[in-house]
Design a protein around this motif. Structure first.
Motif, PDB file in Angstrom:
ATOM      1  N   GLU A   1      -6.831   1.667   1.723  1.00  0.00           N
ATOM      2  CA  GLU A   1      -6.054   0.986   0.811  1.00  0.00           C
ATOM      3  C   GLU A   1      -5.460   0.585  -0.200  1.00  0.00           C
ATOM      4  O   GLU A   1      -6.663  -0.008  -0.841  1.00  0.00           O
ATOM      5  CB  GLU A   1      -5.518  -0.183   2.105  1.00  0.00           C
ATOM      6  CG  GLU A   1      -6.055  -1.758   1.654  1.00  0.00           C
ATOM      7  CD  GLU A   1      -5.445  -2.943   2.226  1.00  0.00           C
ATOM      8  OE1 GLU A   1      -6.459  -3.127   3.886  1.00  0.00           O
ATOM      9  OE2 GLU A   1      -5.115  -3.767   2.026  1.00  0.00           O
TER      10      GLU A   1
ATOM     11  N   VAL B   1      -1.283   8.184   8.325  1.00  0.00           N
ATOM     12  CA  VAL B   1      -2.811   8.672   7.525  1.00  0.00           C
ATOM     13  C   VAL B   1      -3.153  10.209   8.016  1.00  0.00           C
ATOM     14  O   VAL B   1      -2.959   9.870   8.912  1.00  0.00           O
ATOM     15  CB  VAL B   1      -3.146   7.948   6.907  1.00  0.00           C
ATOM     16  CG1 VAL B   1      -2.831   6.257   6.300  1.00  0.00           C
ATOM     17  CG2 VAL B   1      -4.076   6.938   8.100  1.00  0.00           C
TER      18      VAL B   1
ATOM     19  N   THR C   1      -3.375  11.389  -1.612  1.00  0.00           N
ATOM     20  CA  THR C   1      -3.991  10.775  -0.738  1.00  0.00           C
ATOM     21  C   THR C   1      -3.372  10.370   0.495  1.00  0.00           C
ATOM     22  O   THR C   1      -2.685  11.521   1.230  1.00  0.00           O
ATOM     23  CB  THR C   1      -2.939   9.258  -1.257  1.00  0.00           C
ATOM     24  OG1 THR C   1      -1.784   8.873  -0.265  1.00  0.00           O
ATOM     25  CG2 THR C   1      -2.696   9.397  -3.059  1.00  0.00           C
ATOM     26  N   HIS C   2      -4.521   9.937   1.846  1.00  0.00           N
ATOM     27  CA  HIS C   2      -4.215   9.748   2.836  1.00  0.00           C
ATOM     28  C   HIS C   2      -2.993   9.961   3.332  1.00  0.00           C
ATOM     29  O   HIS C   2      -2.809   9.644   4.520  1.00  0.00           O
ATOM     30  CB  HIS C   2      -4.837   9.440   3.966  1.00  0.00           C
ATOM     31  CG  HIS C   2      -5.254   8.176   3.786  1.00  0.00           C
ATOM     32  ND1 HIS C   2      -5.456   6.867   5.104  1.00  0.00           N
ATOM     33  CD2 HIS C   2      -4.307   7.486   2.588  1.00  0.00           C
ATOM     34  CE1 HIS C   2      -5.099   5.314   4.244  1.00  0.00           C
ATOM     35  NE2 HIS C   2      -5.218   6.024   3.111  1.00  0.00           N
ATOM     36  N   PHE C   3      -2.376   8.788   2.885  1.00  0.00           N
ATOM     37  CA  PHE C   3      -0.664   8.128   2.643  1.00  0.00           C
ATOM     38  C   PHE C   3       0.217   8.937   3.239  1.00  0.00           C
ATOM     39  O   PHE C   3       1.021  10.326   2.593  1.00  0.00           O
ATOM     40  CB  PHE C   3       0.350   7.336   1.909  1.00  0.00           C
ATOM     41  CG  PHE C   3       0.878   6.377   2.613  1.00  0.00           C
ATOM     42  CD1 PHE C   3       1.078   5.783   2.975  1.00  0.00           C
ATOM     43  CD2 PHE C   3       2.462   7.148   2.157  1.00  0.00           C
ATOM     44  CE1 PHE C   3       1.755   4.472   3.459  1.00  0.00           C
ATOM     45  CE2 PHE C   3       3.520   6.411   3.192  1.00  0.00           C
ATOM     46  CZ  PHE C   3       2.994   5.115   3.841  1.00  0.00           C
TER      47      PHE C   3
ATOM     48  N   MET D   1       0.184   3.989  -3.152  1.00  0.00           N
ATOM     49  CA  MET D   1      -0.304   5.504  -2.634  1.00  0.00           C
ATOM     50  C   MET D   1       1.335   6.412  -2.925  1.00  0.00           C
ATOM     51  O   MET D   1       0.912   7.240  -3.858  1.00  0.00           O
ATOM     52  CB  MET D   1      -0.001   5.547  -0.909  1.00  0.00           C
ATOM     53  CG  MET D   1      -1.520   4.926  -0.673  1.00  0.00           C
ATOM     54  SD  MET D   1      -2.892   5.551  -0.907  1.00  0.00           S
ATOM     55  CE  MET D   1      -3.654   4.069  -0.630  1.00  0.00           C
TER      56      MET D   1
ATOM     57  N   ASN E   1       1.241  -1.420   0.123  1.00  0.00           N
ATOM     58  CA  ASN E   1      -0.193  -0.504  -0.090  1.00  0.00           C
ATOM     59  C   ASN E   1       1.098   1.527   0.022  1.00  0.00           C
ATOM     60  O   ASN E   1       0.553   2.243  -0.532  1.00  0.00           O
ATOM     61  CB  ASN E   1      -1.008  -0.069   1.461  1.00  0.00           C
ATOM     62  CG  ASN E   1      -2.011   1.357   1.337  1.00  0.00           C
ATOM     63  OD1 ASN E   1      -2.867   1.730   0.329  1.00  0.00           O
ATOM     64  ND2 ASN E   1      -1.571   2.365   2.466  1.00  0.00           N
TER      65      ASN E   1
END
Ligand code: ADP
Ligand code: UDP
Length: 237
Positions: free
Chosen positions: A192, A81, A68-70, A58, A54
């Motif tokens: 994810e 995140v 993205t939240h990553f 990402m 993931n």
């Protein structure tokens, strides 16, 4: 960053608060589920493999300009995140017919979908994630028309990036599911991207190298995830 209390234990990941209200820690467990959680099993190495997989994907999506939240890897099985307000909607793009499309529409598995299709499902295990549409999502307040349009556009942009990435590894990206949330007013990709939430076939043999190996009892589930990772350049060391 300080890890605080567990907020939620899902079927495959646990979510922890941190000392920063805008940040969460996702813990990828070895648990695997199918059929809306009715079948559960623990598969050795899965948490680590999916966490690394993931993070790699990402990163590629962020490089392509997709929000993205990553934020960062924290350990073998954890990452940091952004804390999103998740929308209870699953966005699915399909390049090749498989899974529920084959079952519900009687399409032949493996037929190419041109153009690729986009579908929405409600994230609700008790109702078995029913298929919904933009009108239902708007009426019931699951997402606004603007949010839906943005999610659809981003889901297709992800297709352009990842179809090529997997093709370079001799793999067909058959279909995938994305979840989005809102962070400071912006639609951001959450959850994810791993072989748990997509279908990947060997381009030559069409061997299944994703969670269908678990769903169909084919064995070699994590070995297949590692093989996919190796082909696209994910490091599992
Ligand atoms: P499920 O809830 O389907 O059993 P998981 O075991 O993967 O799924 O649990 C992870 C949960 O964390 C999901 O409900 C997902 O929507 C949520 N989630 C993922 N990313 C974020 C994020 N950035 N902010 C808030 N919640 C998130
Ligand atoms: N998918 C997922 N979570 C879900 C439902 C679907 O990750 O709750 C993924 C699934 O792995 C596949 C794609 O979304 O890559 C399309 O799934 P489909 O509608 O065919 O459902 P399935 O038959 O897999 O339940």
């Amino acid at each position: 960053m300080e890890k605080r209390q567990e907020l939620y234990a899902g079927k495959a990941k646990s979510v922890f608060a941190t000392d920063d209200p805008d940040r969460l820690i996702l813990h990828f467990r070895d648990d695997t589920s199918a059929f809306d959680g009715r079948r559960m099993e623990s598969l050795a190495r899965k948490g680590k493999v999916n966490n690394r997989f993931n993070a790699f994907i990402m990163g590629k999506l962020a490089e392509a300009g997709i929000p993205t939240h990553f934020e960062e890897l924290l350990s073998d099985t954890e990452c940091v995140v952004k804390n999103l307000d998740m929308l209870p909607v699953e966005c699915v793009v399909r390049n090749i017919a498989a899974g529920s499309l084959v079952k519900t529409l009687g399409v032949e598995e493996g037929s190419e979908l041109d153009p690729p299709t986009f579908q929405l499902f409600l994230k609700n295990d008790e109702l078995h994630d029913p298929m919904i549409n933009e009108s239902l999502a708007e009426t019931f307040g699951w997402a606004t028309p603007e949010q839906l349009a943005e999610m659809k556009a981003l889901t297709f942009r992800v297709n352009e990036v990842l179809k090529q990435l997997f093709a370079d590894g001799g793999l067909l990206l058959v279909d995938y599911k994305l979840e989005f949330g809102v962070f400071q007013g912006q639609i951001v990709l959450g959850d994810e991207f791993s072989p748990d939430g997509c279908r990947l076939w060997d381009a030559e043999t069409r061997e299944k190298l994703d969670k269908d190996r678990f769903r169909q009892g084919l064995g070699g589930v994590i070995e297949a995830y590692e093989e996919v990772g190796r082909r696209i350049g994910v490091s599992f060391d």
